[in-house]
Design a protein around this motif. Structure first.
Motif, short mmCIF file in Angstrom:
data_model
loop_
_atom_site.label_atom_id
_atom_site.label_comp_id
_atom_site.label_asym_id
_atom_site.label_seq_id
_atom_site.Cartn_x
_atom_site.Cartn_y
_atom_site.Cartn_z
N SER A 11 0.86 -1.17 0.00
CA SER A 11 0.00 0.00 0.00
C SER A 11 0.90 1.22 0.00
O SER A 11 1.81 1.33 0.83
CB SER A 11 -0.88 0.03 1.25
N GLY A 12 0.66 2.12 -0.91
CA GLY A 12 1.40 3.37 -0.95
C GLY A 12 0.43 4.53 -0.84
O GLY A 12 -0.75 4.40 -1.19
N PHE A 13 0.91 5.65 -0.36
CA PHE A 13 0.02 6.80 -0.18
C PHE A 13 0.83 8.08 -0.20
O PHE A 13 2.04 8.07 -0.04
CB PHE A 13 -0.74 6.68 1.14
N GLU A 14 0.12 9.18 -0.42
CA GLU A 14 0.70 10.51 -0.31
C GLU A 14 -0.25 11.37 0.49
O GLU A 14 -1.47 11.32 0.27
CB GLU A 14 0.93 11.12 -1.70
N ALA A 39 -4.30 14.10 5.71
CA ALA A 39 -5.30 13.46 4.85
C ALA A 39 -4.56 12.84 3.68
O ALA A 39 -3.64 13.43 3.13
CB ALA A 39 -6.32 14.49 4.37
N ILE A 40 -4.96 11.65 3.32
CA ILE A 40 -4.34 10.97 2.20
C ILE A 40 -5.10 11.37 0.93
O ILE A 40 -6.32 11.22 0.88
CB ILE A 40 -4.39 9.44 2.41
N ASP A 41 -4.37 11.89 -0.06
CA ASP A 41 -5.04 12.26 -1.30
C ASP A 41 -4.60 11.42 -2.50
O ASP A 41 -5.13 11.57 -3.58
CB ASP A 41 -4.93 13.75 -1.59
N VAL A 42 -3.66 10.50 -2.29
CA VAL A 42 -3.27 9.54 -3.33
C VAL A 42 -3.10 8.18 -2.65
O VAL A 42 -2.44 8.08 -1.62
CB VAL A 42 -1.95 9.94 -4.03
N GLY A 43 -3.71 7.17 -3.23
CA GLY A 43 -3.57 5.81 -2.71
C GLY A 43 -3.22 4.85 -3.83
O GLY A 43 -3.85 4.88 -4.89
N THR A 44 -2.21 4.04 -3.62
CA THR A 44 -1.76 3.06 -4.62
C THR A 44 -1.64 1.70 -3.93
O THR A 44 -1.00 1.60 -2.89
CB THR A 44 -0.40 3.46 -5.21
N VAL A 45 -2.25 0.69 -4.52
CA VAL A 45 -2.21 -0.65 -3.94
C VAL A 45 -1.79 -1.64 -5.03
O VAL A 45 -2.31 -1.61 -6.14
CB VAL A 45 -3.59 -1.06 -3.36
N LYS A 50 -5.59 5.57 -6.96
CA LYS A 50 -6.68 6.53 -6.77
C LYS A 50 -6.10 7.88 -6.35
O LYS A 50 -5.16 7.93 -5.57
CB LYS A 50 -7.66 6.05 -5.68
N LYS A 51 -6.71 8.94 -6.86
CA LYS A 51 -6.26 10.29 -6.52
C LYS A 51 -7.47 11.15 -6.22
O LYS A 51 -8.44 11.14 -6.99
CB LYS A 51 -5.45 10.88 -7.68
N ASP A 52 -7.43 11.86 -5.11
CA ASP A 52 -8.50 12.77 -4.72
C ASP A 52 -8.31 14.09 -5.47
O ASP A 52 -7.27 14.73 -5.33
CB ASP A 52 -8.46 13.00 -3.21
N PRO A 53 -9.30 14.50 -6.27
CA PRO A 53 -9.13 15.72 -7.05
C PRO A 53 -9.26 17.01 -6.24
O PRO A 53 -8.88 18.08 -6.71
CB PRO A 53 -10.25 15.63 -8.09
N THR A 54 -9.76 16.92 -5.01
CA THR A 54 -9.93 18.14 -4.21
C THR A 54 -8.64 18.50 -3.48
O THR A 54 -7.83 17.64 -3.16
CB THR A 54 -11.06 17.97 -3.17
N ILE A 55 -8.47 19.76 -3.21
CA ILE A 55 -7.30 20.23 -2.48
C ILE A 55 -7.51 19.99 -0.99
O ILE A 55 -8.55 20.33 -0.45
CB ILE A 55 -7.04 21.73 -2.76
N GLY A 56 -6.53 19.40 -0.34
CA GLY A 56 -6.62 19.15 1.09
C GLY A 56 -7.21 17.81 1.45
O GLY A 56 -7.19 17.40 2.59
N GLY A 57 -7.74 17.08 0.47
CA GLY A 57 -8.30 15.76 0.74
C GLY A 57 -9.67 15.84 1.37
O GLY A 57 -9.96 16.73 2.16
N THR A 58 -10.56 14.92 1.02
CA THR A 58 -11.90 14.91 1.58
C THR A 58 -12.02 13.99 2.79
O THR A 58 -12.97 14.08 3.54
CB THR A 58 -12.93 14.46 0.51
N SER A 59 -11.06 13.08 2.95
CA SER A 59 -11.10 12.12 4.04
C SER A 59 -9.68 11.78 4.43
O SER A 59 -8.79 11.75 3.57
CB SER A 59 -11.84 10.86 3.58
N SER A 117 -10.47 3.26 -0.80
CA SER A 117 -11.07 3.04 -2.11
C SER A 117 -10.17 2.18 -2.99
O SER A 117 -10.64 1.32 -3.74
CB SER A 117 -11.34 4.40 -2.78
N ALA A 118 -8.85 2.40 -2.92
CA ALA A 118 -7.90 1.57 -3.68
C ALA A 118 -7.93 0.12 -3.18
O ALA A 118 -7.88 -0.82 -3.98
CB ALA A 118 -6.50 2.15 -3.59
N TRP A 119 -8.00 -0.07 -1.85
CA TRP A 119 -8.12 -1.43 -1.30
C TRP A 119 -9.40 -2.10 -1.80
O TRP A 119 -9.41 -3.27 -2.16
CB TRP A 119 -8.10 -1.40 0.22
N ASP A 120 -10.52 -1.34 -1.80
CA ASP A 120 -11.80 -1.87 -2.30
C ASP A 120 -11.66 -2.32 -3.75
O ASP A 120 -12.12 -3.41 -4.12
CB ASP A 120 -12.89 -0.80 -2.23
#
Length: 192
Positions: free
Chosen positions: A116-119, A130-136, A157-166, A173-176
């Motif tokens: 699992s990778g994240f940014e 907040a994680i806005d990029v997830g790679t699995v 997966k990449k969150d298009p919003t600034i600051g992340g929504t979650s 979502s990438a795990w799903d």
């Protein structure tokens, strides 16, 4: 001598602070949209019964401690429940079309690689990470009633919003996504 002691003190403080682990509130269940997607999978005939074995056996309890793939949080020690998240989601996805039972057909999932990778989202106004990029990436060997196959699954997966929504939603979502891919692959091999 004083300069050397100060440098040593700064180094000791930096090392001490960098060893702190971040525990984020991860959810280990499939999202409703993923469950809905799995309900489209139909197995002909009687609903199969599967007994799932993980190799290594401790994969469903695996928690990785690692830093971010990006610049922000690269030195953090973030706890990622990679094994917990993937195994629970994969079993939940499979349970939409099969009964998971100790008396079922043996399905062995040998994990060759799971990462699992994240940014973290960048910005000085972020109070909580907040994680806005997830790679699995999930690479595994499967064995089901004499049939064996290897397959690699991945999601970015990449969150298009600034600051992340979650704080964790993008990685979840990438795990799903990977869990649904794995469950559909197994369903396709049951049908053959």
């Amino acid at each position: 001598m004083k300069t050397l002691l100060r440098a040593f003190a700064v180094l000791a403080i930096a090392v001490g602070l960098s060893g702190c682990a971040i525990s984020l509130p991860f959810n280990n269940r499939l999202a409703y949209s993923s469950i809905s997607d799995m309900k489209s999978v139909q197995i002909q005939g009687e609903k199969p019964k599967l007994s799932i074995f993980w190799n290594p056996v401790n994969f469903p309890q695996r928690i990785d401690i690692q830093g971010s793939d990006g610049f922000v949080g690269g030195g953090s020690r973030t706890r990622l429940p990679t094994g917990v998240a993937l195994s629970s989601r994969i079993e939940e996805a499979i349970s939409t079309y099969a009964d998971i039972s100790p008396s079922g057909q043996n399905l062995t999932i040998t994990v060759l690689e799971a990462r699992s990778g994240f940014e973290y989202s960048a910005g000085i106004f972020n109070i909580t990470p907040a994680i806005d990029v997830g790679t699995v990436t999930f690479n595994a060997a499967f064995s089901l009633n004499g049939k064996t196959w290897n397959q690699q699954f991945s999601s970015h997966k990449k969150d298009p919003t600034i600051g992340g929504t979650s704080a964790t939603g993008i990685l979840e979502s990438a795990w799903d996504d990977v869990a649904v891919q794995v469950a559909k692959s197994i369903a396709a091999h049951i049908e053959k």
